[in-house]
Design a protein around this motif. Structure first.
Motif, PDB file in Angstrom:
ATOM      1  N   ALA A  38       6.046   7.067  -2.646  1.00 38.54           N
ATOM      2  CA  ALA A  38       6.022   6.140  -1.517  1.00 38.54           C
ATOM      3  C   ALA A  38       6.565   6.839  -0.285  1.00 38.54           C
ATOM      4  O   ALA A  38       7.413   7.729  -0.377  1.00 38.54           O
ATOM      5  CB  ALA A  38       6.869   4.902  -1.839  1.00 38.54           C
ATOM      6  N   VAL A  39       6.054   6.443   0.872  1.00 35.89           N
ATOM      7  CA  VAL A  39       6.593   6.946   2.129  1.00 35.89           C
ATOM      8  C   VAL A  39       7.875   6.176   2.435  1.00 35.89           C
ATOM      9  O   VAL A  39       7.919   4.952   2.285  1.00 35.89           O
ATOM     10  CB  VAL A  39       5.579   6.742   3.280  1.00 35.89           C
TER      11      VAL A  39
ATOM     12  N   VAL B 286       3.247  -2.344  -1.319  1.00 38.65           N
ATOM     13  CA  VAL B 286       2.050  -1.585  -1.685  1.00 38.65           C
ATOM     14  C   VAL B 286       0.851  -2.116  -0.895  1.00 38.65           C
ATOM     15  O   VAL B 286       0.853  -3.244  -0.410  1.00 38.65           O
ATOM     16  CB  VAL B 286       1.772  -1.663  -3.205  1.00 38.65           C
TER      17      VAL B 286
ATOM     18  N   LEU C 201       0.267  12.038   7.542  1.00 43.11           N
ATOM     19  CA  LEU C 201       1.400  12.017   6.612  1.00 43.11           C
ATOM     20  C   LEU C 201       2.424  13.096   6.974  1.00 43.11           C
ATOM     21  O   LEU C 201       3.472  13.191   6.346  1.00 43.11           O
ATOM     22  CB  LEU C 201       0.928  12.243   5.172  1.00 43.11           C
TER      23      LEU C 201
ATOM     24  N   SER D 274      -2.011  -2.442   2.096  1.00 43.39           N
ATOM     25  CA  SER D 274      -2.028  -2.388   3.559  1.00 43.39           C
ATOM     26  C   SER D 274      -0.703  -2.824   4.164  1.00 43.39           C
ATOM     27  O   SER D 274      -0.327  -2.381   5.256  1.00 43.39           O
ATOM     28  CB  SER D 274      -3.164  -3.252   4.090  1.00 43.39           C
TER      29      SER D 274
ATOM     30  N   GLN E 267      -1.094   3.493  10.608  1.00 46.82           N
ATOM     31  CA  GLN E 267      -2.278   4.352  10.537  1.00 46.82           C
ATOM     32  C   GLN E 267      -2.123   5.535   9.576  1.00 46.82           C
ATOM     33  O   GLN E 267      -2.921   6.473   9.622  1.00 46.82           O
ATOM     34  CB  GLN E 267      -2.638   4.897  11.929  1.00 46.82           C
ATOM     35  N   ALA E 268      -1.119   5.515   8.738  1.00 48.34           N
ATOM     36  CA  ALA E 268      -0.950   6.626   7.801  1.00 48.34           C
ATOM     37  C   ALA E 268      -1.777   6.381   6.536  1.00 48.34           C
ATOM     38  O   ALA E 268      -1.899   5.246   6.083  1.00 48.34           O
ATOM     39  CB  ALA E 268       0.520   6.776   7.422  1.00 48.34           C
ATOM     40  N   PRO E 269      -2.359   7.420   5.980  1.00 42.37           N
ATOM     41  CA  PRO E 269      -3.117   7.266   4.732  1.00 42.37           C
ATOM     42  C   PRO E 269      -2.192   7.130   3.536  1.00 42.37           C
ATOM     43  O   PRO E 269      -2.094   8.025   2.702  1.00 42.37           O
ATOM     44  CB  PRO E 269      -3.964   8.540   4.679  1.00 42.37           C
ATOM     45  N   ALA E 270      -1.514   6.010   3.496  1.00 42.05           N
ATOM     46  CA  ALA E 270      -0.528   5.765   2.448  1.00 42.05           C
ATOM     47  C   ALA E 270      -0.793   4.395   1.845  1.00 42.05           C
ATOM     48  O   ALA E 270      -1.317   3.505   2.508  1.00 42.05           O
ATOM     49  CB  ALA E 270       0.876   5.806   3.027  1.00 42.05           C
ATOM     50  N   ASP E 271      -0.434   4.235   0.579  1.00 41.72           N
ATOM     51  CA  ASP E 271      -0.637   2.945  -0.082  1.00 41.72           C
ATOM     52  C   ASP E 271       0.651   2.357  -0.623  1.00 41.72           C
ATOM     53  O   ASP E 271       0.624   1.355  -1.338  1.00 41.72           O
ATOM     54  CB  ASP E 271      -1.680   3.077  -1.198  1.00 41.72           C
ATOM     55  N   ALA E 272       1.773   2.973  -0.280  1.00 44.17           N
ATOM     56  CA  ALA E 272       3.068   2.481  -0.756  1.00 44.17           C
ATOM     57  C   ALA E 272       4.147   2.949   0.201  1.00 44.17           C
ATOM     58  O   ALA E 272       4.202   4.132   0.550  1.00 44.17           O
ATOM     59  CB  ALA E 272       3.355   2.997  -2.161  1.00 44.17           C
TER      60      ALA E 272
ATOM     61  N   GLY F 171       2.253  -2.004   3.593  1.00 48.70           N
ATOM     62  CA  GLY F 171       3.191  -0.909   3.818  1.00 48.70           C
ATOM     63  C   GLY F 171       2.948  -0.140   5.096  1.00 48.70           C
ATOM     64  O   GLY F 171       3.762   0.705   5.490  1.00 48.70           O
ATOM     65  N   ARG F 172       1.862  -0.420   5.775  1.00 46.99           N
ATOM     66  CA  ARG F 172       1.575   0.342   6.996  1.00 46.99           C
ATOM     67  C   ARG F 172       2.065  -0.344   8.273  1.00 46.99           C
ATOM     68  O   ARG F 172       1.884   0.177   9.361  1.00 46.99           O
ATOM     69  CB  ARG F 172       0.085   0.648   7.080  1.00 46.99           C
TER      70      ARG F 172
END
Lengths: 97, 97, 97, 97, 97
Positions: free
Chosen positions: C44-45, C60, C19, C62, C72-77, C64-65
């Motif tokens: 959100a990123v 939102v 991130l 998967s 591969q970022a640990p993000a959900d939005a 969003g990646r």
């Protein structure tokens, strides 16, 4: 998995390729006593040959795609089991037969 | 899949690369009788050539990306089918024609 | 994708590696008329260079990646598009300019 | 992960192949004090040998498939831990023994 | 990502292999002003060394597994950042120090 009852079916001629020849059923969430909940019905791909009126298990999200019929299908809900019985707090709350 | 009606469209010039040239439609959840529900409209990628007013199936989450148009797209909702008819409890609740 | 307005930003020094150097914006769901809904703001990123006050599309889960910035970022939005306009039922409900 | 109590079990003979021989338990969300919440019970695959009445951790979505028992299973909820204790604001809110 | 406050911790001896030696924290959603919301607390894996009382970012779903500590872990929620500050509508709504 959600506990749901099969309440109907859907017909869609124009649909994504990998949904072709899949049975689309209308399901509605239910209690462990097979009472319908006041939730919006939605459509699930049938992977187990479920019929109307049956209480089933619905896997939502990516989990529902780990069946031969739904592998790589653009689906977000799959019927993955037909319930025979449910037991809660030592009481049989649902029995199919 | 959610039962939803196409109620409009969205235009976004500055967007993630893999959303380029994708048709973005505004959808709103509906009942099996094609009545709009009091839910917030959201935006879905159209993978089947749906038009405004049509009742459609929307796959949310990863499932919606298993179409030629949405493979690897940064999208979380895809229109994967146009509904011809819905039947619930033996009654035709929706018929397109 | 959710329709949301960028309402602010977040600063986090101690965060998961992937991130790093990502712009984290606070977003809140909105109507097709760009009215804020009574929903909890979330983070959100930003994958498209969005600014505060803009109406955006948020993917939102998967989905969003699938952008260069969030792979591969640990993000959900992820903010995946800046909305120019929205049309519902033949009416322009939102126009950026 | 959700905090939930195992309240019962489900039997399904006709189910997707990769669910065969999996223990299906009925779980219901609970507070950190092991009080049941007014939420609809659902079915989770047991990956840790949980028993009725135990307070457990349920991983929903794809996360629940990263166990030996649920790898590639068409499931969307897995019991991934049995709770020994919970502490909130310096107070032991739950203690199994 | 959700804005949440770390309110406690969980102990689980019997758990899925890949959760071993992971710190499990109890989190509860909060506003941008660090006020707890009336939501059910849940358990997240800590990937950043968060402590009780801290306001954090929680990635839910598959996104939370893109950290060294949660790769391939049967988890559906991960703390991926410790918030230093939040700004909304030009006002600093939260400042850690």
């Amino acid at each position: 998995m959600l506990i749901a009852r099969v309440v109907g079916s859907a017909v869609s001629t124009i649909k994504a390729d990998k949904l072709s020849a899949r049975k689309l059923l209308v399901v509605q969430e239910a209690t462990v006593r097979n009472e319908l909940l006041d939730r919006t019905p939605f459509v699930a791909v049938d992977a187990v040959g479920a019929g109307e009126g049956e209480l089933v298990l619905v896997a939502v999200g990516s989990g529902g795609r780990f069946t031969a019929l739904t592998d790589q299908a653009p689906a977000d809900a799959t019927i993955v089991g037909i319930l025979d019985s449910l037991e809660v707090d030592g009481i049989d709350t649902f029995n199919k037969s």
